[in-house]
Design a protein around this motif. Structure first.
Motif: not given
Length: 452
Positions: A10, A12, A434, A444
């Protein structure tokens, strides 16, 4: 997001101001204890606001395996029909505690004074964590444990057939060890006494009293002496779980560091043995208001209103560590964005959490351009100031939910995006992280969304 299986990267991205009202999940520590004590009570307990992360779901499954009836009746609403103190039956299969050290250690304590045998395991992170600190005091009750070197999982625990009460002085400040001993003491005759030189989070003492156990806490020489009178009949209770201050810390950190932000986080638990982070943040200059302070089932809570602030580095005293041990990773992110240096001492316990959190934070911050120093018991972060963190790195989460969430918070305010190699473990404690973050203005993105 799943807590196990294939990695879930993931990223950011830097974002604009965060704003809105954010309801974080229920307190993980309180949720574990509510399920366990509900299973050890006689009758049906009702729980509202239970954290439905994987760690707590694994504890619910363990209580079913020991014979309690545990069922979900709605969002965060659960019924536990307990079997009484000493009423656990022998499980038919291995107890898988997943990623949860709290779940594993507390469940071991709860069964250690019943004449049954159970085998415990967990994921790769939990199997690497030391269990000897639990095995030693439980053996004093008459239990026997057989595990890997250092008492690591998988481990088979044979409960005491004729348990005896113990007096145990904690060698390290650990609420998990204290709680395991107290839970074991429920099914031992006489007085079980735990001496803690440094106070640790006291959710177990509060909830034992709430369920009707006779327990006394005496302050002495800066620590506590906790006396539990064994063989009580615990009565069923209504439990309202406050929202988790450790989960709220990530929203707080993001709002403090992203310019122009203001968020409201209602119903956050503010137990004094868990409030060390907020004390530290106020010292750093954080603008946090505590509104509508209330009490539910012995647990204080309040609404937190948080505004973007310019933070200044501080020295965190070692005696504060037990009250904020889970919050040091996100504090390190805040320190990276502060002006000046933040020194965190007395944090040796971080090396035996889901990962070596001192090393994980140091390496990740360095990769993002932040200067750090460390030794066995200390982490020093030299702040880059507002807007000064470069970012632009991929960080190893090391199967640790708090490491993953901390670096995703860093990516919101760094000059370049920050990626964590696996956000999957976040589901163990904060499965809605999230969507909640994106709902207030974060950016995100899962790996597949990056490509799309």
């Amino acid at each position: 997001m799943a807590g196990h299986g294939a990695r879930v990267p993931m990223t950011s991205h830097p974002c604009g101001p965060l704003s809105g009202t954010v309801e974080v999940p229920g307190d993980k520590s309180v949720s574990h204890r509510a399920l366990i004590l509900g299973a050890m009570a006689v009758g049906e307990s009702r729980i509202r606001g239970l954290l439905e992360g994987q760690d707590v779901l694994d504890t619910a499954a363990a209580m079913r395996a020991f014979g309690a009836r545990v069922e979900r009746t709605g969002n965060g609403e659960w019924l536990v029909h307990g079997v009484g103190v000493g009423g656990f039956g022998e499980p038919e299969d291995v107890i898988d505690c997943g990623n949860s050290g709290t779940g594993a250690r507390l469940v071991m304590g709860a069964m250690a004074t019943s004449p049954i045998t159970a085998t415990f395991t967990g994921d790769a992170s939990l199997r690497s964590r030391p269990m000897k600190r639990i095995v030693e005091p439980l053996s004093k009750f008459g239990a026997h444990a057989y595990g890997r070197e250092g008492g690591r999982l998988p481990l088979t625990l044979i409960g005491a057939r004729h348990p005896v009460p113990v007096r145990y002085t904690l060698p390290v400040a650990s609420a998990q060890v204290k709680s395991a001993v107290l839970l074991a003491g429920l099914n031992a005759p006489g007085e079980t006494v735990v001496v803690e030189p440094q106070p640790t989070r006291d959710h177990t003492e509060r909830m034992l009293s709430h369920f009707g156990a006779e327990i006394r806490v005496d302050e002495k020489d800066g620590g506590r002496i906790i006396t539990l009178y064994g063989l009580p009949e615990l009565g069923p209770q209504e439990i309202v779980v406050p929202r988790d201050p450790s989960s709220a810390a990530f929203l707080v950190a993001a709002a403090l560091t992203v310019p122009g932000s203001e968020v409201l986080i209602p119903g956050v638990g503010l137990n004094s043995t868990r409030a060390g982070l907020y004390e530290t943040l106020l010292e750093m200059g954080a603008e946090i208001e505590f509104e509508d302070v209330d009490d539910e089932g012995g647990e204080p809570m309040a609404n937190l209103r948080v505004r973007h602030s310019t933070l200044t580095g501080v020295e965190v005293p070692p005696e504060r560590a037990p009250s904020m041990i889970d919050e040091y990773p996100i504090l390190a992110v805040l320190a990276a964005n502060a002006e000046g240096t933040t020194v965190m001492r007395g944090v040796r316990e971080l090396r035996v959490k889901e990962s070596d959190r001192i090393d994980a934070m140091a390496r990740g911050l360095e990769a993002c351009g932040v200067r750090v120093e460390e030794d066995e018991d200390t982490l020093v972060v030299h702040g880059a100031g507002p807007g000064g963190v470069r970012g632009g790195a991929t960080v190893a989460a090391r199967l640790d939910h708090r490491i993953a969430m901390s670096f995703l918070c860093l990516g919101m305010v760094a000059r370049h995006p920050v990626t964590v190699d696996d956000a999957g473990p976040i589901a163990t404690s904060f499965p809605t992280f999230e969507p909640l973050m994106n709902g207030v203005g974060a950016d995100l993105r899962m790996a597949a969304e990056e490509v799309a």
